[in-house]
Enzyme design. Sequence first.
Site, PDB file in Angstrom:
ATOM      1  CB  THR A 142      -0.919   0.012   1.231  1.00 55.94           C
ATOM      2  OG1 THR A 142      -2.232  -0.228   0.820  1.00 55.94           O
ATOM      3  CG2 THR A 142      -0.915   1.264   1.995  1.00 55.94           C
TER       4      THR A 142
ATOM      5  CE  LYS B  51      -4.803  -0.653  -0.642  1.00 53.80           C
ATOM      6  NZ  LYS B  51      -3.421  -0.948  -0.959  1.00 53.80           N
TER       7      LYS B  51
ATOM      8  N   GLY C  73      -6.963   7.497   5.130  1.00 50.46           N
ATOM      9  CA  GLY C  73      -6.311   6.499   4.293  1.00 50.46           C
ATOM     10  C   GLY C  73      -5.528   5.585   5.217  1.00 50.46           C
TER      11      GLY C  73
ATOM     12  CB  SER D 231       5.403  -0.708   0.717  1.00 46.53           C
ATOM     13  OG  SER D 231       4.354  -0.633  -0.225  1.00 46.53           O
TER      14      SER D 231
END
Length: 177
Positions: free
Chosen positions: A5, A39, A51, A130
């Site tokens: 994500t 998300k 988020g 990430s």
Amino acid sequence: MFEGTTIVAVKKENGDYAMAGDGQVTLSERVVIKHKARKVRRIYNDEVIIGFAGSVSDAITLAEKFESYLEKHSGNIKRAAVEVAQSWRRDKVLTKLEAMLIALNKDTLLIISGTGEVIEPDDSVIAIGSGGSYALAAAKALVENTDLKAKEIVLKSMEIAANICVYTNNEITVESV
């Protein structure tokens, strides 16, 4: 821990703010199991954008807990975030959750972690996940060197992150005001 994500948020001084996130969900660092997860979403009468990144169930738990405190505190993001952090630290099960959340409205930009931290960034840009460092660098450069609107900045930042990070895809959700 937060693989699969990327979420980025920008809050400009003129009340222009936006958040974007990719749609990739990765299982065991090897398999993409979903490409179009959402998300980033609006909560509290569409006044707050959140988020989340991290373990899916942990991230959803964190988001739901934050949303319940936001309702309790009439939309006050800072108060809700502090209360989430306090409750997180009191609960031995919750303190081990692997998730982070960005919360944003016209006045406030915060990161809330699943380990009980509440962080207000020094400037108007923040990212998690990430690919967060890639999106953060891109967003900061665009804020400082262009006149783009917040929505355009977060979208372009996510596109840049998706071209660099294997855990970030081009299925981007943007929420803005």
